[in-house]
Design a protein around this motif. Sequence first.
Motif, PDB file in Angstrom:
ATOM      1  N   ASP A   1      -2.238 -19.078   0.175  1.00 24.99           N
ATOM      2  CA  ASP A   1      -1.983 -17.662  -0.089  1.00 24.99           C
ATOM      3  C   ASP A   1      -3.171 -16.995  -0.764  1.00 24.99           C
ATOM      4  OD1 ASP A   1      -1.728 -18.913  -2.495  1.00 24.99           O
ATOM      5  OD2 ASP A   1       0.351 -18.338  -2.852  1.00 24.99           O
ATOM      6  N   THR A   2      -4.375 -17.375  -0.323  1.00 23.63           N
ATOM      7  CA  THR A   2      -5.573 -16.718  -0.837  1.00 23.63           C
ATOM      8  C   THR A   2      -5.571 -15.259  -0.388  1.00 23.63           C
ATOM      9  OG1 THR A   2      -6.791 -17.489   1.121  1.00 23.63           O
ATOM     10  CG2 THR A   2      -6.953 -18.816  -0.872  1.00 23.63           C
ATOM     11  N   ILE A   3      -6.141 -14.415  -1.216  1.00 19.79           N
ATOM     12  CA  ILE A   3      -6.158 -12.979  -0.922  1.00 19.79           C
ATOM     13  C   ILE A   3      -7.162 -12.701   0.192  1.00 19.79           C
ATOM     14  CG2 ILE A   3      -6.715 -10.711  -1.875  1.00 19.79           C
ATOM     15  CD1 ILE A   3      -5.728 -11.733  -4.562  1.00 19.79           C
ATOM     16  N   PRO A   4      -6.730 -12.020   1.262  1.00 14.27           N
ATOM     17  CA  PRO A   4      -7.639 -11.762   2.385  1.00 14.27           C
ATOM     18  C   PRO A   4      -8.734 -10.771   2.007  1.00 14.27           C
ATOM     19  CG  PRO A   4      -5.579 -10.578   2.691  1.00 14.27           C
ATOM     20  CD  PRO A   4      -5.393 -11.452   1.487  1.00 14.27           C
TER      21      PRO A   4
ATOM     22  N   PHE B   1      -1.681  -1.670   4.590  1.00  9.01           N
ATOM     23  CA  PHE B   1      -1.147  -1.278   3.292  1.00  9.01           C
ATOM     24  C   PHE B   1      -1.979  -1.918   2.182  1.00  9.01           C
ATOM     25  CE2 PHE B   1       1.977  -1.822  -0.252  1.00  9.01           C
ATOM     26  CZ  PHE B   1       2.045  -0.464  -0.573  1.00  9.01           C
ATOM     27  N   VAL B   2      -2.470  -1.103   1.287  1.00 10.75           N
ATOM     28  CA  VAL B   2      -3.253  -1.570   0.139  1.00 10.75           C
ATOM     29  C   VAL B   2      -2.284  -1.762  -1.016  1.00 10.75           C
ATOM     30  CG1 VAL B   2      -5.165  -1.088  -1.401  1.00 10.75           C
ATOM     31  CG2 VAL B   2      -5.253  -0.280   0.975  1.00 10.75           C
TER      32      VAL B   2
ATOM     33  N   VAL C   1      -2.248  -6.281   5.253  1.00 11.15           N
ATOM     34  CA  VAL C   1      -2.264  -5.873   3.845  1.00 11.15           C
ATOM     35  C   VAL C   1      -3.586  -6.263   3.213  1.00 11.15           C
ATOM     36  CG1 VAL C   1       0.245  -6.027   3.554  1.00 11.15           C
ATOM     37  CG2 VAL C   1      -1.166  -8.026   3.092  1.00 11.15           C
ATOM     38  N   LEU C   2      -3.983  -5.517   2.175  1.00  8.05           N
ATOM     39  CA  LEU C   2      -5.184  -5.820   1.398  1.00  8.05           C
ATOM     40  C   LEU C   2      -4.855  -5.700  -0.081  1.00  8.05           C
ATOM     41  CD1 LEU C   2      -8.195  -4.050   3.179  1.00  8.05           C
ATOM     42  CD2 LEU C   2      -7.827  -6.510   2.924  1.00  8.05           C
ATOM     43  N   ASP C   3      -5.560  -6.468  -0.886  1.00  4.85           N
ATOM     44  CA  ASP C   3      -5.410  -6.399  -2.333  1.00  4.85           C
ATOM     45  C   ASP C   3      -6.142  -5.156  -2.844  1.00  4.85           C
ATOM     46  OD1 ASP C   3      -4.891  -7.238  -5.007  1.00  4.85           O
ATOM     47  OD2 ASP C   3      -6.934  -8.002  -5.108  1.00  4.85           O
ATOM     48  N   GLU C   4      -5.507  -4.424  -3.748  1.00  2.24           N
ATOM     49  CA  GLU C   4      -6.052  -3.146  -4.201  1.00  2.24           C
ATOM     50  C   GLU C   4      -7.426  -3.266  -4.868  1.00  2.24           C
ATOM     51  OE1 GLU C   4      -4.766   0.276  -7.370  1.00  2.24           O
ATOM     52  OE2 GLU C   4      -3.201  -0.473  -6.018  1.00  2.24           O
ATOM     53  N   PRO C   5      -7.641  -4.176  -5.829  1.00  3.32           N
ATOM     54  CA  PRO C   5      -8.982  -4.281  -6.421  1.00  3.32           C
ATOM     55  C   PRO C   5     -10.066  -4.606  -5.391  1.00  3.32           C
ATOM     56  CG  PRO C   5      -7.380  -5.398  -7.794  1.00  3.32           C
ATOM     57  CD  PRO C   5      -6.677  -5.049  -6.516  1.00  3.32           C
TER      58      PRO C   5
END
Length: 579
Positions: free
Chosen positions: A256-259, A306-307, A345-349
């Motif tokens: 579940d690493t952030i893409p 979606f961010v 989806v993307l991580d906001e930071p």
Amino acid sequence: MMRRAPLLRNGNVHLENLGPNVVKMIGNLCFTVFVLAVLIFTILAATYQPEDPLFQPSDKMTTFLTSTSNATFKSDNTVVKTGEDFIAVNEKEISTYINITDVPSKTRDAVEVKVAIEIDGTENPDASSGCPGEADKPIDCRDPEVFNTMMRTAIEKFKDLHFYRFGKPVRGSDDNSCDMAWRFRPKEGRSAGFYKDYRRFVISRSENCTLSVESIGQYHTGVNARKRKKKKEQGFEKGQRNEGGTMPFVGETVNDTIPVVESEGSFNHGKYLMYSGGGDRCKSMNHYLWSFLCALGEAQYLNRTFVMDMSLCLSSIYTKTKQDEEGKDFRFYFDFEHLTQSASVLDEPQFWTDWNKWQRKDKLSLHLVENLKVTPMKLRDVKDTLIMRRFGTVEPDNYWYRVCEGEAESVIQRPWHLLWKSKRLMEVVSAIAARLNWDYDSVHIVRGEKAYNKELWPNLDKYTSPDALLSTLSDKIDDGRNLYIATNEPDTSFFDPLRDKYTTHFLDDYKDLWDENSEWYSETSKLINGAPVEFDGYMRISVDTEVFLRGKKQLETFNDLTSDCKDGKGTCSTSSTSI
């Protein structure tokens, strides 16, 4: 001579025909009504769209989420339902399990050495009487006969499981042990999905080369057989292979690493949606998901990435301190791997890092929305790179789920199928069930503050007392059974009288599965750069509930133990639809 009435004289209507005509007229009218009813029903059936899995219209859900009553959706801190809870079990797929008769009973090794196999306690007369020089050799885990012996032993030992695939054995810790993995389901499992286990087998060979399994290790002890996801190994299975893409598969390595965006070009060609601010933070998990899935649903409707903010605030209703706690990670509670495989989806930071790097250079544009009157339908034709919905500070009008109300309710579908429970938490559930050999009954006993509130729950304390429980359970659960008790009663010694009839088990009996030396702790702390992580109240509720749901017989407080309503006195008509 008397004159005939004009109506009768003209001959158009006769008294003798009046009755049949009226009957015929009524029949025609009834047939017309029937045809219209069928037509209306057909139109409704063709245009009907099922509601979200919470089965509540948005105005009723809004009332639940904003109410201050003690008997509402908001105050209910039970675990929320997620996508996998609504997946129907594929009967055809789960019926193709491996029977012991599918496993070959005898093979020859590469040098044609015959192996004596014990059948019903006697030696096979066709086998050789000995195998000089072979008995003391190390066990070759690649030997087909070793493989078959291990499979047959597993099927015979774990009688409450159905096996769907066995992986090829590999060497264990020494010359006499082999590790083997398998895919399985509990025979009486109600939920969709598969599980994976891998255990260590200690194997011996007698003087006449008879193979036997001396012992099988506990859950997940065969670490050398833990297959890495991208490496496909040969094995033994029956029917078509399912890699668990459409159903939950507990037991595989979690990734579940952030893409991240691969390149500047990829980022620039993307279209994004972000929600900012609002009053949803630190609310119940029910509230959070109702809003989060609204936002995700709008992103899908607009065909945008979606961010999302991976950082959560855990509501005080789940914490020991009774204070809201920041710094939680989305991946603590939900399956981020499944989400990223099924949605964009993307991580906001990470997004803002890329945006600040390329926004000016590539003239990326922002479309700001600060009014809920701007519906998703009005944003369909927006060409800007980023659409940002910015919410105000006045509750409840600043809740994200407001976007999906009104006109948008029939357009935005919350994608429940994208959200599954954390596989790491489900691993804990699987480990507890495995220690009970998947052969136990369960009872969910709600006490806590409700047991002392006689106004809303007048009978709860009485009917969840040890004496009352013994009386109720005696008719439903056999003496001597393993009984898992899922409860919010902090003092489990309260249930000690039940030990006279049952072997009782509680969540805290398995603390080693989440303490600082556990695999769960090690893997979860990595998500926050090695910082300490707590097995918090929501995790406890989630695991406790899921273990309860895997019991062979399941008894619930408000269905089986007491006549009180789940949400308090006078709410039984609505309790059946609450989560």
